[in-house]
Motif scaffolding. Structure first.
Motif, PDB file in Angstrom:
ATOM      1  N   SER A   1       1.791   6.396   7.603  1.00 32.29           N
ATOM      2  CA  SER A   1       2.958   6.523   6.544  1.00 32.29           C
ATOM      3  C   SER A   1       3.105   7.459   5.836  1.00 32.29           C
ATOM      4  O   SER A   1       4.451   8.275   5.656  1.00 32.29           O
ATOM      5  CB  SER A   1       2.635   5.293   5.288  1.00 32.29           C
ATOM      6  N   LEU A   2       2.275   8.451   5.449  1.00 32.47           N
ATOM      7  CA  LEU A   2       2.132   9.868   5.142  1.00 32.47           C
ATOM      8  C   LEU A   2       2.712  10.752   6.178  1.00 32.47           C
ATOM      9  O   LEU A   2       3.726  11.614   5.575  1.00 32.47           O
ATOM     10  CB  LEU A   2       0.807  10.215   4.819  1.00 32.47           C
ATOM     11  N   LEU A   3       2.496  10.749   7.339  1.00 32.35           N
ATOM     12  CA  LEU A   3       3.118  11.447   8.416  1.00 32.35           C
ATOM     13  C   LEU A   3       4.617  11.131   8.247  1.00 32.35           C
ATOM     14  O   LEU A   3       5.729  12.046   8.784  1.00 32.35           O
ATOM     15  CB  LEU A   3       2.182  11.311   9.679  1.00 32.35           C
ATOM     16  N   THR A   4       4.972  10.019   8.431  1.00 30.11           N
ATOM     17  CA  THR A   4       6.219   9.447   8.529  1.00 30.11           C
ATOM     18  C   THR A   4       7.118  10.069   7.398  1.00 30.11           C
ATOM     19  O   THR A   4       8.310  10.483   7.400  1.00 30.11           O
ATOM     20  CB  THR A   4       6.442   7.946   8.631  1.00 30.11           C
ATOM     21  N   VAL A   5       6.650   9.845   6.201  1.00 28.43           N
ATOM     22  CA  VAL A   5       7.433  10.329   4.965  1.00 28.43           C
ATOM     23  C   VAL A   5       7.622  12.015   5.112  1.00 28.43           C
ATOM     24  O   VAL A   5       8.832  12.165   4.663  1.00 28.43           O
ATOM     25  CB  VAL A   5       6.656  10.085   3.787  1.00 28.43           C
ATOM     26  N   ALA A   6       6.629  12.519   5.707  1.00 31.09           N
ATOM     27  CA  ALA A   6       6.584  13.884   5.690  1.00 31.09           C
ATOM     28  C   ALA A   6       7.775  14.482   6.619  1.00 31.09           C
ATOM     29  O   ALA A   6       8.541  15.539   6.675  1.00 31.09           O
ATOM     30  CB  ALA A   6       5.345  14.598   5.956  1.00 31.09           C
ATOM     31  N   LEU A   7       7.586  14.086   7.734  1.00 31.50           N
ATOM     32  CA  LEU A   7       8.644  14.234   8.927  1.00 31.50           C
ATOM     33  C   LEU A   7      10.088  13.739   8.581  1.00 31.50           C
ATOM     34  O   LEU A   7      11.021  14.634   8.654  1.00 31.50           O
ATOM     35  CB  LEU A   7       8.294  13.215  10.260  1.00 31.50           C
ATOM     36  N   LEU A   8      10.146  12.678   7.977  1.00 28.68           N
ATOM     37  CA  LEU A   8      11.449  12.490   7.338  1.00 28.68           C
ATOM     38  C   LEU A   8      12.250  13.577   6.229  1.00 28.68           C
ATOM     39  O   LEU A   8      13.041  13.764   6.081  1.00 28.68           O
ATOM     40  CB  LEU A   8      11.457  11.062   6.777  1.00 28.68           C
ATOM     41  N   LEU A   9      11.120  13.713   5.229  1.00 30.06           N
ATOM     42  CA  LEU A   9      11.383  14.991   4.366  1.00 30.06           C
ATOM     43  C   LEU A   9      11.760  16.152   5.017  1.00 30.06           C
ATOM     44  O   LEU A   9      13.143  16.859   4.767  1.00 30.06           O
ATOM     45  CB  LEU A   9      10.380  15.122   3.317  1.00 30.06           C
ATOM     46  N   ILE A  10      11.052  16.725   6.096  1.00 32.82           N
ATOM     47  CA  ILE A  10      11.448  18.044   6.882  1.00 32.82           C
ATOM     48  C   ILE A  10      12.709  17.677   7.341  1.00 32.82           C
ATOM     49  O   ILE A  10      13.674  18.819   7.482  1.00 32.82           O
ATOM     50  CB  ILE A  10      10.297  18.433   7.913  1.00 32.82           C
TER      51      ILE A  10
ATOM     52  N   MET B   1       0.872  -1.196  -0.009  1.00 29.24           N
ATOM     53  CA  MET B   1      -0.019   0.011  -0.169  1.00 29.24           C
ATOM     54  C   MET B   1       0.985   1.165  -0.157  1.00 29.24           C
ATOM     55  O   MET B   1       1.850   1.064   0.873  1.00 29.24           O
ATOM     56  CB  MET B   1      -0.858  -0.054   1.292  1.00 29.24           C
ATOM     57  N   SER B   2       0.555   2.319  -0.821  1.00 29.59           N
ATOM     58  CA  SER B   2       1.254   3.418  -0.938  1.00 29.59           C
ATOM     59  C   SER B   2       0.955   4.483   0.334  1.00 29.59           C
ATOM     60  O   SER B   2       0.241   4.258   1.398  1.00 29.59           O
ATOM     61  CB  SER B   2       0.905   4.261  -2.096  1.00 29.59           C
ATOM     62  N   ALA B   3       2.125   5.103   0.448  1.00 28.81           N
ATOM     63  CA  ALA B   3       2.030   5.999   1.700  1.00 28.81           C
ATOM     64  C   ALA B   3       1.009   7.186   1.816  1.00 28.81           C
ATOM     65  O   ALA B   3       0.598   7.975   2.706  1.00 28.81           O
ATOM     66  CB  ALA B   3       3.352   6.716   1.640  1.00 28.81           C
ATOM     67  N   ILE B   4       0.223   7.183   0.432  1.00 22.76           N
ATOM     68  CA  ILE B   4      -0.739   8.315   0.258  1.00 22.76           C
ATOM     69  C   ILE B   4      -1.995   7.975   0.974  1.00 22.76           C
ATOM     70  O   ILE B   4      -2.703   8.673   1.665  1.00 22.76           O
ATOM     71  CB  ILE B   4      -1.018   8.469  -1.180  1.00 22.76           C
ATOM     72  N   PHE B   5      -2.268   6.637   0.961  1.00 27.85           N
ATOM     73  CA  PHE B   5      -3.652   6.219   1.554  1.00 27.85           C
ATOM     74  C   PHE B   5      -3.306   5.663   2.884  1.00 27.85           C
ATOM     75  O   PHE B   5      -4.410   5.228   3.460  1.00 27.85           O
ATOM     76  CB  PHE B   5      -3.897   4.925   0.891  1.00 27.85           C
ATOM     77  N   ASN B   6      -2.420   5.650   3.514  1.00 28.01           N
ATOM     78  CA  ASN B   6      -1.980   5.378   5.131  1.00 28.01           C
ATOM     79  C   ASN B   6      -1.518   6.536   5.833  1.00 28.01           C
ATOM     80  O   ASN B   6      -0.628   7.181   5.310  1.00 28.01           O
ATOM     81  CB  ASN B   6      -1.002   4.379   5.051  1.00 28.01           C
ATOM     82  N   LEU B   7      -2.349   7.160   6.906  1.00 29.44           N
ATOM     83  CA  LEU B   7      -1.990   8.334   7.442  1.00 29.44           C
ATOM     84  C   LEU B   7      -0.600   8.391   8.058  1.00 29.44           C
ATOM     85  O   LEU B   7       0.096   9.146   8.206  1.00 29.44           O
ATOM     86  CB  LEU B   7      -3.001   8.627   8.318  1.00 29.44           C
TER      87      LEU B   7
END
Length: 72
Positions: A9-18, A1-7
């Motif tokens: 995972s989406l927050l983890t990717v955003a925090l790692l990007l920041i 499942m993609s990170a877009i559809f899992n909240l």
């Protein structure tokens, strides 16, 4: 499942990007500062968020690490 559809995972990717953009800006400030316009503006904005909200970002990273390690 993609990170877009899992909240979580989406927050983890955003925090790692920041966190990554802020870390890279501390070593190479001119690389991100010259990209204030265009597509790469997103990385500059993430670095600014990481600089200005660093206590909040750090506490969010700790909370996310705790939830991934112990709640999943």
């Amino acid at each position: 499942m993609s990170a877009i559809f899992n909240l979580q995972s989406l927050l983890t990717v955003a925090l790692l990007l920041i966190c990554t953009c802020t870390y890279l800006k501390s070593f190479f400030p001119t690389v991100l500062d010259k990209n204030r316009t265009g597509v790469l503006k997103t990385f500059w904005k993430c670095a600014r968020i990481g600089e200005r909200l660093s206590p909040w970002i750090a506490s969010s990273c700790l909370f996310m690490a705790f939830s991934i390690l112990f709640l999943n």
